[in-house]
Write a protein that holds these residues in place. Structure first.
Motif, short mmCIF file in Angstrom:
data_model
loop_
_atom_site.label_atom_id
_atom_site.label_comp_id
_atom_site.label_asym_id
_atom_site.label_seq_id
_atom_site.Cartn_x
_atom_site.Cartn_y
_atom_site.Cartn_z
N ASP A 102 1.05 -8.75 -6.52
CA ASP A 102 1.70 -10.05 -6.35
C ASP A 102 3.19 -9.92 -6.04
OD1 ASP A 102 2.30 -9.15 -8.97
OD2 ASP A 102 2.13 -11.15 -9.85
N VAL A 162 5.27 -12.39 2.48
CA VAL A 162 3.95 -12.82 2.93
C VAL A 162 3.51 -14.03 2.11
CG1 VAL A 162 1.50 -12.16 3.01
CG2 VAL A 162 3.26 -10.54 3.74
N ALA A 177 -4.03 -8.30 0.30
CA ALA A 177 -2.96 -9.00 -0.40
C ALA A 177 -3.59 -9.63 -1.63
CB ALA A 177 -2.32 -10.04 0.51
N ILE A 201 3.63 -8.51 -2.43
CA ILE A 201 3.34 -9.55 -1.45
C ILE A 201 4.56 -10.46 -1.30
CG2 ILE A 201 1.92 -11.60 -0.97
CD1 ILE A 201 -0.31 -10.17 -2.67
N ALA A 237 -3.17 -11.30 -4.87
CA ALA A 237 -2.27 -12.03 -5.76
C ALA A 237 -2.72 -11.95 -7.22
CB ALA A 237 -2.15 -13.49 -5.32
N TRP A 244 -2.61 -16.05 6.88
CA TRP A 244 -1.33 -15.86 6.21
C TRP A 244 -0.20 -16.08 7.21
CZ3 TRP A 244 2.15 -11.91 7.55
CH2 TRP A 244 1.66 -10.98 8.48
N LEU A 281 -2.18 -4.65 -2.39
CA LEU A 281 -0.78 -5.02 -2.60
C LEU A 281 -0.69 -5.94 -3.81
CD1 LEU A 281 0.22 -5.94 1.07
CD2 LEU A 281 0.25 -3.69 -0.02
#
Length: 147
Positions: free
Chosen positions: A110, A118, A27, A113, A29, A128, A108
């Protein structure tokens, strides 16, 4: 450590001819996009049937990264993604797929996600939760899957 979530990727009929697969994804970001998308390592794309025959409509794009620009194959709305947690499955989200020769994990973006609901609670510990869960309902990350 980073936050990883296990996802199910379902190729969208008419866009991708690949097969359904589950994989642990980072994940990330810091992977900023205009809409939901993911980066798929070329070896993983081969394993799920998106390479060597690229789906119709695939285009070439250049992404800016901290290591410099990279060229990817991009498939608009190529897959549907669901987070597969131990006691829950998220809603499906359509997303674009960037196929990269340089990455070794699925990443993944931003926007993806966020669309999956998430929330990264502790990046250093890999914790998470889903957005609609209480803040004390923390989930751990699965181990990395390198391609």
């Amino acid at each position: 450590m980073v936050v990883r979530v296990r996802v199910r990727l379902d190729p969208l009929k008419g866009r991708c001819a690949g097969s359904t697969s589950e994989v642990a994804c980072v994940a990330n970001a810091g992977y900023e996009t205009y809409g939901p998308e993911l980066v798929m390592p070329a070896r993983f794309a081969e394993a799920v049937g998106l390479l060597p025959e690229l789906p119709e409509g695939t285009r070439s794009k250049v992404y800016r990264t901290t290591a410099g620009p990279i060229r990817v194959h991009f498939v608009e709305d190529g897959v549907e993604v669901k987070v597969m947690a131990e006691n829950r499955v998220s809603e499906a989200v359509r997303c674009g797929v960037a196929i990269s020769e340089l990455e070794d994990e699925v990443l993944l973006s931003d926007k993806l996600i966020s669309a999956l609901g998430v929330v990264i609670e502790d990046a250093g510990e890999g914790l998470w939760r889903f957005r609609d869960e209480p803040t004390d309902k923390l989930r751990g990350s699965p181990p990395p899957e390198l391609w």
